[in-house]
Design a protein around this motif. Structure first.
Motif, PDB file in Angstrom:
ATOM      1  N   UNK A 109       0.838  -1.203   0.000  1.00  0.00           N
ATOM      2  CA  UNK A 109       0.000   0.000   0.000  1.00  0.00           C
ATOM      3  C   UNK A 109       0.872   1.251   0.000  1.00  0.00           C
ATOM      4  N   UNK A 110       1.935   1.280   0.789  1.00  0.00           N
ATOM      5  CA  UNK A 110       2.831   2.438   0.832  1.00  0.00           C
ATOM      6  C   UNK A 110       3.490   2.659  -0.531  1.00  0.00           C
ATOM      7  N   UNK A 111       3.956   1.586  -1.147  1.00  0.00           N
ATOM      8  CA  UNK A 111       4.573   1.701  -2.471  1.00  0.00           C
ATOM      9  C   UNK A 111       3.548   2.190  -3.497  1.00  0.00           C
ATOM     10  N   UNK A 112       2.320   1.713  -3.412  1.00  0.00           N
ATOM     11  CA  UNK A 112       1.275   2.150  -4.343  1.00  0.00           C
ATOM     12  C   UNK A 112       0.957   3.637  -4.156  1.00  0.00           C
ATOM     13  N   UNK A 113       0.881   4.102  -2.911  1.00  0.00           N
ATOM     14  CA  UNK A 113       0.606   5.527  -2.650  1.00  0.00           C
ATOM     15  C   UNK A 113       1.728   6.384  -3.210  1.00  0.00           C
TER      16      UNK A 113
END
Length: 151
Positions: A31-35
């Motif tokens: 999720x952090x990488x996607x954001x």
């Protein structure tokens, strides 16, 4: 304990739930990488659009100001036009103007992009560390038309 022909039962018993733990660890990282990826791509797209619109607006308004309009008024008009063009983004626009040699005017359009969480606002501080906005600037020098003045 019953052991199969290849001893599978004993080996699998120690791995029960391992996939769940791996998923619980991997999902927040994903999720952090996607954001970060979505914000980076949105910022790059906004910068590309801003570059095009800023240069066109400065050329249109700065090169041919209205009669009696000074550079500060032109900068305000450029800023208002850019703010309208960037209204759908989470960015703010600021335009500065400086007088140059031979009547040339340098316009600097500044874009400040605030990252979001898929369209929702993010905090400006995390654990006491401030997160500054991403900044992009466009500079363009124009020679404003002055009726009655010849070089």
């Amino acid at each position: 304990m019953g052991v199969g022909a290849f001893g599978w039962r004993d080996r699998r018993r120690g791995e029960a739930g391992q996939a769940t733990v791996e998923l619980a660890v991997a999902v927040p990282v994903i999720i952090i990488v996607a954001v970060i990826a979505v914000n980076a791509l949105t910022f790059f797209g906004t910068c590309a659009s801003f570059d095009r619109v800023a240069r066109q607006t400065i050329c249109a308004l700065g090169a041919a100001p209205n009669a009696g309009e000074d550079a500060a008024a032109v900068a305000e008009a450029v800023e208002a036009a850019l703010a309208d063009a960037m209204a759908g983004t989470s960015a703010t626009v600021d335009v500065r103007v400086e007088g140059g040699d031979l009547g040339l005017m340098r316009y600097t359009a500044r874009l400040e992009y605030v990252p979001t969480l898929f369209g929702l606002g993010l905090r400006s501080q995390v654990l006491g560390v401030s997160l500054p906005p991403l900044v992009h600037e466009v500079e363009l020098v124009v020679d404003a038309y002055k009726p009655g003045i010849l070089f």
